[in-house]
Design a protein around this motif. Structure first.
Motif, PDB file in Angstrom:
ATOM      1  N   LEU A   1       0.810  -0.225   0.119  1.00 12.25           N
ATOM      2  CA  LEU A   1      -0.133  -0.297  -0.182  1.00 12.25           C
ATOM      3  C   LEU A   1       0.961   1.193  -0.136  1.00 12.25           C
ATOM      4  N   GLN A   2       2.185   1.419   0.659  1.00 11.71           N
ATOM      5  CA  GLN A   2       3.121   2.570   0.496  1.00 11.71           C
ATOM      6  C   GLN A   2       3.425   2.506  -0.984  1.00 11.71           C
ATOM      7  N   SER A   3       2.934   1.547  -1.910  1.00 12.81           N
ATOM      8  CA  SER A   3       3.642   2.727  -2.931  1.00 12.81           C
ATOM      9  C   SER A   3       2.488   3.402  -3.817  1.00 12.81           C
ATOM     10  N   LEU A   4       0.905   3.129  -2.737  1.00  8.97           N
ATOM     11  CA  LEU A   4      -0.124   3.815  -3.661  1.00  8.97           C
ATOM     12  C   LEU A   4      -0.482   5.486  -2.567  1.00  8.97           C
ATOM     13  N   ALA A   5       0.870   5.829  -1.378  1.00 17.40           N
ATOM     14  CA  ALA A   5       0.730   6.685  -1.391  1.00 17.40           C
ATOM     15  C   ALA A   5       0.186   8.159  -1.576  1.00 17.40           C
ATOM     16  N   TRP A   6       0.879   7.982  -2.818  1.00 17.63           N
ATOM     17  CA  TRP A   6       0.561   9.375  -3.792  1.00 17.63           C
ATOM     18  C   TRP A   6      -1.134   9.685  -4.051  1.00 17.63           C
TER      19      TRP A   6
ATOM     20  N   ARG B   1     -21.138  20.550 -13.994  1.00 15.51           N
ATOM     21  CA  ARG B   1     -21.491  21.912 -14.629  1.00 15.51           C
ATOM     22  C   ARG B   1     -22.117  22.438 -12.884  1.00 15.51           C
ATOM     23  N   GLU B   2     -22.010  23.771 -13.651  1.00 16.33           N
ATOM     24  CA  GLU B   2     -22.240  24.925 -12.396  1.00 16.33           C
ATOM     25  C   GLU B   2     -23.422  24.645 -11.388  1.00 16.33           C
ATOM     26  N   GLY B   3     -23.151  24.244  -9.470  1.00 16.91           N
ATOM     27  CA  GLY B   3     -23.878  24.016  -9.309  1.00 16.91           C
ATOM     28  C   GLY B   3     -23.770  22.543  -8.377  1.00 16.91           C
ATOM     29  N   SER B   4     -22.845  21.700  -8.823  1.00 12.70           N
ATOM     30  CA  SER B   4     -22.302  20.766  -8.681  1.00 12.70           C
ATOM     31  C   SER B   4     -21.033  20.319  -7.930  1.00 12.70           C
ATOM     32  N   SER B   5     -20.629  19.777  -7.324  1.00 10.91           N
ATOM     33  CA  SER B   5     -19.245  19.550  -7.294  1.00 10.91           C
ATOM     34  C   SER B   5     -19.161  17.863  -6.461  1.00 10.91           C
ATOM     35  N   GLY B   6     -17.820  17.954  -6.056  1.00 16.93           N
ATOM     36  CA  GLY B   6     -17.447  16.146  -5.893  1.00 16.93           C
ATOM     37  C   GLY B   6     -16.449  16.395  -5.161  1.00 16.93           C
ATOM     38  N   VAL B   7     -15.391  15.211  -4.990  1.00 18.26           N
ATOM     39  CA  VAL B   7     -14.478  15.373  -4.171  1.00 18.26           C
ATOM     40  C   VAL B   7     -14.329  14.002  -3.339  1.00 18.26           C
ATOM     41  N   GLU B   8     -13.496  13.444  -3.689  1.00 16.16           N
ATOM     42  CA  GLU B   8     -12.618  11.732  -2.818  1.00 16.16           C
ATOM     43  C   GLU B   8     -11.579  12.418  -1.978  1.00 16.16           C
ATOM     44  N   THR B   9     -11.630  11.375  -1.168  1.00 20.53           N
ATOM     45  CA  THR B   9      -9.928  11.699  -0.118  1.00 20.53           C
ATOM     46  C   THR B   9      -9.913  10.698   0.583  1.00 20.53           C
ATOM     47  N   TRP B  10      -8.341  10.312   0.653  1.00 19.55           N
ATOM     48  CA  TRP B  10      -7.974   9.171   1.317  1.00 19.55           C
ATOM     49  C   TRP B  10      -6.938   9.572   2.364  1.00 19.55           C
ATOM     50  N   GLN B  11      -7.120   8.460   2.993  1.00 18.01           N
ATOM     51  CA  GLN B  11      -6.883   8.753   4.255  1.00 18.01           C
ATOM     52  C   GLN B  11      -5.821   7.708   5.215  1.00 18.01           C
ATOM     53  N   VAL B  12      -4.521   6.912   5.645  1.00 15.46           N
ATOM     54  CA  VAL B  12      -4.085   6.102   6.676  1.00 15.46           C
ATOM     55  C   VAL B  12      -5.523   5.777   7.472  1.00 15.46           C
TER      56      VAL B  12
ATOM     57  N   THR C   1      -0.839 -10.827  -0.786  1.00 10.11           N
ATOM     58  CA  THR C   1       0.738 -10.590  -2.392  1.00 10.11           C
ATOM     59  C   THR C   1       0.027  -9.757  -2.191  1.00 10.11           C
ATOM     60  N   ASP C   2      -1.909  -9.854  -2.175  1.00 13.50           N
ATOM     61  CA  ASP C   2      -2.658  -8.802  -3.554  1.00 13.50           C
ATOM     62  C   ASP C   2      -3.033  -7.449  -2.696  1.00 13.50           C
ATOM     63  N   VAL C   3      -3.780  -6.366  -3.719  1.00 18.18           N
ATOM     64  CA  VAL C   3      -4.226  -4.820  -2.531  1.00 18.18           C
ATOM     65  C   VAL C   3      -5.825  -5.185  -3.357  1.00 18.18           C
ATOM     66  N   PHE C   4      -6.803  -4.574  -2.411  1.00 19.25           N
ATOM     67  CA  PHE C   4      -8.201  -4.812  -3.125  1.00 19.25           C
ATOM     68  C   PHE C   4      -8.574  -3.069  -2.999  1.00 19.25           C
TER      69      PHE C   4
ATOM     70  N   ARG D   1      -9.837  -6.588  -7.752  1.00 18.24           N
ATOM     71  CA  ARG D   1      -8.197  -6.905  -7.748  1.00 18.24           C
ATOM     72  C   ARG D   1      -7.193  -5.959  -7.864  1.00 18.24           C
ATOM     73  N   MET D   2      -6.231  -5.540  -7.375  1.00 12.18           N
ATOM     74  CA  MET D   2      -5.219  -4.596  -8.418  1.00 12.18           C
ATOM     75  C   MET D   2      -4.153  -5.960  -9.140  1.00 12.18           C
ATOM     76  N   VAL D   3      -4.387  -4.932 -10.899  1.00 14.58           N
ATOM     77  CA  VAL D   3      -3.818  -5.756 -11.613  1.00 14.58           C
ATOM     78  C   VAL D   3      -1.810  -5.428 -12.348  1.00 14.58           C
ATOM     79  N   GLU D   4      -2.533  -3.908 -11.852  1.00 17.68           N
ATOM     80  CA  GLU D   4      -1.116  -2.906 -12.624  1.00 17.68           C
ATOM     81  C   GLU D   4      -1.088  -2.393 -11.415  1.00 17.68           C
ATOM     82  N   GLN D   5       0.217  -2.183 -11.669  1.00 19.48           N
ATOM     83  CA  GLN D   5       0.224  -0.567 -10.302  1.00 19.48           C
ATOM     84  C   GLN D   5       1.833  -0.328 -10.864  1.00 19.48           C
ATOM     85  N   ALA D   6       2.602   0.855 -11.509  1.00 15.66           N
ATOM     86  CA  ALA D   6       3.803   1.077 -11.887  1.00 15.66           C
ATOM     87  C   ALA D   6       3.774   2.771 -11.687  1.00 15.66           C
ATOM     88  N   GLY D   7       4.616   3.096 -10.402  1.00 13.42           N
ATOM     89  CA  GLY D   7       4.769   4.671 -10.392  1.00 13.42           C
ATOM     90  C   GLY D   7       3.647   5.500  -9.522  1.00 13.42           C
ATOM     91  N   THR D   8       3.035   6.401 -10.364  1.00 12.30           N
ATOM     92  CA  THR D   8       1.758   6.485  -9.950  1.00 12.30           C
ATOM     93  C   THR D   8       0.413   6.445 -11.200  1.00 12.30           C
TER      94      THR D   8
END
Length: 157
Positions: free
Chosen positions: A29-34, A45-56, A86-89, A104-111
């Protein structure tokens, strides 16, 4: 000397919990800290908003996603990244699904990271990639593709 001691104690008090939290997170998981932090959705659209947050939280990354129309929540999901051997979900909880959906995470490289669940209706694939200060999320499956763009929200101090 007293000032130095006070600053040292404040520094250690602030850094030690972060260091302990980082130690609790599996290396996979540390490799996904970005991904950690708050992201504001772009292109709505105007009047709409969205947010996604991630924390440990403990040994996982816990997230949430919301889309608002004005002040009314139009969509909400609870998210989690967890290591299992060995898997990340990528685990998503949304109101329309009676159970959590696991990808299931099937690929991960850099960011960038790609998660798949071929048995799910839509999406079957969720791809995250960091492009500068922009987070691009592409959901796809069965010939359909939806792209979401987010900009990092500066942490308040």
């Amino acid at each position: 000397m007293r000032t130095f001691l006070c600053l040292a104690l404040l520094f250690l008090g602030g850094v030690m919990p972060l260091a302990q939290a980082a130690e609790a997170v599996p290396a996979r998981l540390q490799s996904l800290a970005w991904l950690l932090g708050s992201w504001e959705r772009e292109g709505l659209r105007e009047g709409s908003s969205g947010v996604e947050t991630w924390q440990v939280v403990g040994d996982a990354f816990v997230g949430s996603g919301k889309r608002l129309k004005g002040t009314t929540v139009a969509f909400e999901e609870k998210l989690r990244l967890e290591a299992n051997g060995t898997d990340v979900f990528y685990v998503a909880d949304v109101a329309e699904n009676p159970q959590s959906v696991r990808f299931r995470m099937v690929e991960q490289a850099g960011t960038s990271a790609v998660f798949e669940n071929p048995a799910h209706d839509f999406p079957k694939r969720i791809a995250y990639r960091l492009e500068g200060d922009q987070l691009v999320v592409v959901t796809s499956g069965d010939g359909r593709e939806v792209t979401f763009r987010f900009k990092r929200v500066a942490a308040s101090r």
